[in-house]
Scaffold this motif. Structure first.
Motif, PDB file in Angstrom:
ATOM      1  N   THR A  32       0.429  -5.624 -15.722  1.00 28.64           N
ATOM      2  CA  THR A  32      -0.727  -5.559 -14.833  1.00 28.64           C
ATOM      3  C   THR A  32      -0.767  -4.169 -14.216  1.00 28.64           C
ATOM      4  OG1 THR A  32      -0.752  -7.903 -14.304  1.00 28.64           O
ATOM      5  CG2 THR A  32      -1.748  -6.426 -12.683  1.00 28.64           C
ATOM      6  N   LEU A  33      -1.907  -3.530 -14.304  1.00 27.80           N
ATOM      7  CA  LEU A  33      -2.096  -2.222 -13.669  1.00 27.80           C
ATOM      8  C   LEU A  33      -2.812  -2.433 -12.350  1.00 27.80           C
ATOM      9  CD1 LEU A  33      -3.339  -0.313 -16.843  1.00 27.80           C
ATOM     10  CD2 LEU A  33      -1.142   0.051 -15.691  1.00 27.80           C
ATOM     11  N   THR A  34      -2.251  -1.894 -11.254  1.00 29.89           N
ATOM     12  CA  THR A  34      -2.946  -1.990  -9.977  1.00 29.89           C
ATOM     13  C   THR A  34      -3.545  -0.627  -9.643  1.00 29.89           C
ATOM     14  OG1 THR A  34      -0.884  -1.521  -8.798  1.00 29.89           O
ATOM     15  CG2 THR A  34      -1.494  -3.828  -9.006  1.00 29.89           C
ATOM     16  N   GLY A  35      -4.771  -0.658  -9.126  1.00 28.00           N
ATOM     17  CA  GLY A  35      -5.417   0.603  -8.765  1.00 28.00           C
ATOM     18  C   GLY A  35      -6.931   0.517  -8.907  1.00 28.00           C
ATOM     19  N   ARG A  36      -7.572   1.668  -8.806  1.00 29.30           N
ATOM     20  CA  ARG A  36      -9.036   1.696  -8.900  1.00 29.30           C
ATOM     21  C   ARG A  36      -9.476   1.402 -10.329  1.00 29.30           C
ATOM     22  NH1 ARG A  36      -8.579   6.700  -5.680  1.00 29.30           N
ATOM     23  NH2 ARG A  36      -8.605   6.026  -3.510  1.00 29.30           N
ATOM     24  N   GLU A  37     -10.198   0.299 -10.480  1.00 28.55           N
ATOM     25  CA  GLU A  37     -10.502  -0.184 -11.827  1.00 28.55           C
ATOM     26  C   GLU A  37     -11.245   0.847 -12.667  1.00 28.55           C
ATOM     27  OE1 GLU A  37     -12.005  -4.151 -12.160  1.00 28.55           O
ATOM     28  OE2 GLU A  37     -11.766  -4.077 -14.339  1.00 28.55           O
ATOM     29  N   ALA A  38     -12.205   1.525 -12.063  1.00 32.09           N
ATOM     30  CA  ALA A  38     -12.996   2.495 -12.836  1.00 32.09           C
ATOM     31  C   ALA A  38     -12.097   3.595 -13.392  1.00 32.09           C
ATOM     32  CB  ALA A  38     -14.083   3.106 -11.952  1.00 32.09           C
ATOM     33  N   ASP A  39     -11.180   4.070 -12.556  1.00 34.22           N
ATOM     34  CA  ASP A  39     -10.253   5.121 -12.993  1.00 34.22           C
ATOM     35  C   ASP A  39      -9.334   4.608 -14.103  1.00 34.22           C
ATOM     36  OD1 ASP A  39     -11.374   6.671 -11.062  1.00 34.22           O
ATOM     37  OD2 ASP A  39      -9.718   6.476  -9.628  1.00 34.22           O
ATOM     38  N   ILE A  40      -8.895   3.371 -13.941  1.00 29.50           N
ATOM     39  CA  ILE A  40      -7.985   2.796 -14.946  1.00 29.50           C
ATOM     40  C   ILE A  40      -8.713   2.617 -16.277  1.00 29.50           C
ATOM     41  CG2 ILE A  40      -6.628   0.737 -15.543  1.00 29.50           C
ATOM     42  CD1 ILE A  40      -6.018   0.433 -12.518  1.00 29.50           C
TER      43      ILE A  40
ATOM     44  N   VAL B 253       6.271   3.154   6.437  1.00 26.55           N
ATOM     45  CA  VAL B 253       6.162   1.798   6.989  1.00 26.55           C
ATOM     46  C   VAL B 253       4.719   1.509   7.426  1.00 26.55           C
ATOM     47  CG1 VAL B 253       6.980   0.236   8.798  1.00 26.55           C
ATOM     48  CG2 VAL B 253       8.604   1.739   7.634  1.00 26.55           C
ATOM     49  N   ASP B 254       4.099   2.498   8.077  1.00 23.74           N
ATOM     50  CA  ASP B 254       2.697   2.355   8.477  1.00 23.74           C
ATOM     51  C   ASP B 254       1.817   2.090   7.265  1.00 23.74           C
ATOM     52  OD1 ASP B 254       3.420   2.920  11.002  1.00 23.74           O
ATOM     53  OD2 ASP B 254       2.316   4.820  11.180  1.00 23.74           O
ATOM     54  N   ALA B 255       2.058   2.889   6.216  1.00 22.01           N
ATOM     55  CA  ALA B 255       1.229   2.782   5.018  1.00 22.01           C
ATOM     56  C   ALA B 255       1.333   1.387   4.412  1.00 22.01           C
ATOM     57  CB  ALA B 255       1.644   3.835   3.998  1.00 22.01           C
ATOM     58  N   ILE B 256       2.554   0.880   4.315  1.00 15.11           N
ATOM     59  CA  ILE B 256       2.775  -0.453   3.736  1.00 15.11           C
ATOM     60  C   ILE B 256       2.107  -1.525   4.602  1.00 15.11           C
ATOM     61  CG2 ILE B 256       4.601  -2.199   3.377  1.00 15.11           C
ATOM     62  CD1 ILE B 256       4.424  -0.167   1.097  1.00 15.11           C
ATOM     63  N   ARG B 257       2.152  -1.347   5.928  1.00 16.35           N
ATOM     64  CA  ARG B 257       1.598  -2.360   6.846  1.00 16.35           C
ATOM     65  C   ARG B 257       0.078  -2.333   6.901  1.00 16.35           C
ATOM     66  NH1 ARG B 257       6.324  -2.172  11.148  1.00 16.35           N
ATOM     67  NH2 ARG B 257       7.596  -3.801  10.183  1.00 16.35           N
ATOM     68  N   THR B 258      -0.497  -1.125   6.796  1.00 22.95           N
ATOM     69  CA  THR B 258      -1.944  -1.044   7.013  1.00 22.95           C
ATOM     70  C   THR B 258      -2.755  -1.032   5.713  1.00 22.95           C
ATOM     71  OG1 THR B 258      -1.839   1.360   7.139  1.00 22.95           O
ATOM     72  CG2 THR B 258      -1.686   0.163   9.222  1.00 22.95           C
TER      73      THR B 258
ATOM     74  N   SER C  66      -3.823  -1.571  -1.218  1.00 26.83           N
ATOM     75  CA  SER C  66      -3.396  -0.415  -2.015  1.00 26.83           C
ATOM     76  C   SER C  66      -2.701  -0.886  -3.289  1.00 26.83           C
ATOM     77  CB  SER C  66      -2.428   0.440  -1.197  1.00 26.83           C
ATOM     78  OG  SER C  66      -1.277  -0.311  -0.867  1.00 26.83           O
ATOM     79  N   SER C  67      -2.647   0.013  -4.269  1.00 30.13           N
ATOM     80  CA  SER C  67      -2.025  -0.319  -5.560  1.00 30.13           C
ATOM     81  C   SER C  67      -0.553  -0.688  -5.377  1.00 30.13           C
ATOM     82  CB  SER C  67      -2.160   0.860  -6.518  1.00 30.13           C
ATOM     83  OG  SER C  67      -1.575   2.033  -5.954  1.00 30.13           O
ATOM     84  N   MET C  68       0.085  -0.104  -4.367  1.00 26.80           N
ATOM     85  CA  MET C  68       1.501  -0.400  -4.162  1.00 26.80           C
ATOM     86  C   MET C  68       1.706  -1.740  -3.468  1.00 26.80           C
ATOM     87  SD  MET C  68       4.570   1.994  -2.678  1.00 26.80           S
ATOM     88  CE  MET C  68       4.326   3.430  -3.683  1.00 26.80           C
ATOM     89  N   VAL C  69       0.987  -1.971  -2.390  1.00 25.61           N
ATOM     90  CA  VAL C  69       1.157  -3.235  -1.655  1.00 25.61           C
ATOM     91  C   VAL C  69       0.755  -4.423  -2.521  1.00 25.61           C
ATOM     92  CG1 VAL C  69       0.326  -4.583   0.315  1.00 25.61           C
ATOM     93  CG2 VAL C  69       0.961  -2.182   0.626  1.00 25.61           C
TER      94      VAL C  69
ATOM     95  N   LEU D 196      10.331  -4.791   2.937  1.00 26.53           N
ATOM     96  CA  LEU D 196       9.473  -5.588   3.819  1.00 26.53           C
ATOM     97  C   LEU D 196       8.686  -6.653   3.065  1.00 26.53           C
ATOM     98  CD1 LEU D 196       8.020  -2.684   6.023  1.00 26.53           C
ATOM     99  CD2 LEU D 196       9.699  -4.420   6.735  1.00 26.53           C
ATOM    100  N   LEU D 197       8.201  -6.315   1.867  1.00 23.21           N
ATOM    101  CA  LEU D 197       7.313  -7.249   1.173  1.00 23.21           C
ATOM    102  C   LEU D 197       8.033  -8.121   0.155  1.00 23.21           C
ATOM    103  CD1 LEU D 197       4.259  -4.870   0.550  1.00 23.21           C
ATOM    104  CD2 LEU D 197       4.630  -6.458   2.456  1.00 23.21           C
ATOM    105  N   VAL D 198       8.892  -7.544  -0.673  1.00 24.35           N
ATOM    106  CA  VAL D 198       9.535  -8.335  -1.734  1.00 24.35           C
ATOM    107  C   VAL D 198      10.673  -9.184  -1.177  1.00 24.35           C
ATOM    108  CG1 VAL D 198      10.727  -8.240  -3.964  1.00 24.35           C
ATOM    109  CG2 VAL D 198       8.894  -6.615  -3.459  1.00 24.35           C
ATOM    110  N   GLY D 199      11.469  -8.604  -0.305  1.00 22.26           N
ATOM    111  CA  GLY D 199      12.558  -9.366   0.309  1.00 22.26           C
ATOM    112  C   GLY D 199      13.834  -9.328  -0.500  1.00 22.26           C
TER     113      GLY D 199
END
Lengths: 338, 338
Positions: free
Chosen positions: A38-46, A76-81, A85-88, A117-120
């Motif tokens: 699975t590719l995560t990200g902006r579909e048009a770009d992908i 940490v801010d980036a992951i929380r907010t 995003s493709s990473m979260v 924080l997310l996967v555990g």
């Protein structure tokens, strides 16, 4: 046949995203029928990056996300907010059991924060280490930890040694990997407060092949398969390693092109040097695994090209097929002494 | 003319003792009329090494010692018990004001223990650091500390930065040396507990040119003139640095000699490569100074040849002539904020 291994690839991470990232994911799909990506990200770009590529459409999925975590953002801010995003989104798929692993060439800090924080963590694992694989004169070495654990407890380094040993044994086929503790001399009493506390723990752990203290130079010389250290020292070693090699190779190229005579010689030595540099390319083993999570997170270099991504996906497949996390769970159940 | 600078050289220390050590000391004498050298060690061996060499006899002295401290001996024990060794006798001469400096290619541990226990510290200096000079793409960098201070306090790293800055400014002529703190990222909040405490101390010190956190790769790239770190991390960086460079150069030579074609090319590129390797030879700056002592102790590589010893003696002369210890005393009198 077992269920396919499902790997999420962050299509927006790294200097060469999405083009070469997507290409690498596609190469991995074409190479192995037992993988789903699975590719995560902006579909048009992908979609643009996919155009012209041949791949099995039933095994390639796209999860559109609006946001991208940039390299300079506070992790940490980036992951929380940046929840979209493709990473979260990718990390959440691993967390939810929708995927087995996540590969990213994006921000190391965000991948570390997100993994934790997310996967555990696996039950019993105190902290997940990030463990890059370095090339040496004699084969690869796992440098564990280079992650976020700046002031770790001794018990964490014991777990790093245990996980690192299982990882290298399974992933590279080394029997009883040699585990060394990074210190300032080989004698047991050498080191700082942390290594002096860690040494007896490693020495009495029956499931690892502890060969004692090592020094920085033992790493490039290939004296061990697993080099255990705190993340601060590990990071300093990793960056020095890459920096010295990079500077020397750069200067070497400059020197070879500096005179007419040396240019002629350069043409003649080039094939032999290429063979040598291939030996020092550890990307064939994929990226740096973040171990001890409920799933696998792999961080590849920021400048990853398609080959490193392809290898990282293959690494995730092997990790799952060998049930390395199952082995970690068993090792932790044996208790702190292994 | 000022008094001659008196340097004691440990004639028994290192892989090439006494032959090349004695030769290096003699070369230094012949090069500079303002230096006086005492060789400590077994007189018969020293006389043998001197036979055939031309040198000013009035400026070369021999202090016979029966004992030699071996590389593998526990340093503190060796310093305490081998009172008639070439190292202890040499260090005592500095302590007693009979000599200005001591140069040794022998055991680093013994030199560190001896410097601290026998020579003694400048008033106000908490711990004396050992600071090797590394070659980079752009000039030398002082890596301070790689000595015995495994778990230092933040205030010690501030002093390392102050002394390192004065040293590099005087010894290499760099104006306002750029001082970096080794960490895992450039942002102020990155690092371990120690670096987070050190950063504001360096930032508010007015006598140094603090450029912020640096990463391992900034060292070979020559981004700073002084890289400040604890001795554990410093040792890991130093050994990795030397190890990676050594392995790459070794593999490069092997590759060049691997085929008939590459051998022909090697002959053509050799002069250009030699020029490049000269650039990466930091021994022209002498050995690693141990700073903050009442005198100077210089530790050269264990495999030092005559040139490194000659340069180390010249380094001691410059250190004395520039009155660097006087500058350290003044800097310490200014108080902890410089």
């Amino acid at each position: 046949m077992a269920d396919k291994v499902h790997v999420v690839v962050d299509a927006m991470g790294g200097d060469n995203a999405p083009g070469l990232i997507v290409k690498g994911a596609v190469d991995a799909l074409n190479e192995n029928a037992n993988v789903e990506v699975t590719l995560t990200g902006r579909e048009a770009d992908i979609q643009k990056a996919l155009s012209g590529l041949q791949y099995p459409k039933d095994r390639l999925h796209i999860v559109h996300c609006e946001e991208v975590i940039e390299m300079a953002e506070p992790p940490v801010d980036a992951i929380r907010t940046k929840k979209d995003s493709s990473m979260v989104r990718g990390l959440r798929m691993v967390k939810n059991g929708e995927a087995d692993a996540f590969v990213t060439a994006g921000s190391t800090g965000a991948a570390l924060a997100g993994g934790q924080l997310l996967v555990g963590r696996i039950r019993g694992i105190e902290r997940p280490p990030l463990a890059p694989i370095l090339p040496t004169a004699k084969g690869p070495v796992l440098l564990i930890d280079c992650g976020a654990n700046m002031d770790p407890r001794a018990s964490m380094l014991l777990q790093f040694a245990q996980m690192g040993s299982i990882y290298m044994s399974n992933m590279t086929g080394i029997d009883k990997p040699r585990v060394g503790l990074v210190s300032v001399g080989t004698e047991e009493e050498k080191g700082n407060a942390l290594t002096k506390e860690v040494f007896p723990l490693l020495k009495s752990c029956e499931t690892i092949n502890f060969v004692g203290n090592i020094e920085g130079r033992d790493i490039p010389e290939g004296a061990v398969d697993v080099a255990v250290t705190d993340a601060f020292t590990g990071n300093a070693i990793l960056k020095t390693y890459e920096g010295v090699a990079g500077v020397l190779i750069h200067e070497l190229k400059d020197a070879m092109l500096s005179t007419t005579r040396s240019k002629a010689g350069a043409l003649l030595v080039k094939p032999a040097l290429k063979d040598m540099l291939v030996k020092f390319d550890a990307t064939r083993y994929g990226g740096a695994p973040m171990l001890g999570l409920k799933g696998l997170v792999v961080k590849t270099h920021g400048n990853s090209k398609s080959e490193e991504i392809r290898n990282a996906v293959a690494q995730c497949v092997l990790f799952k097929e060998k049930d390395i996390n199952g082995q970690f769970v068993k090792e932790m159940e044996l208790g702190p002494k292994g």
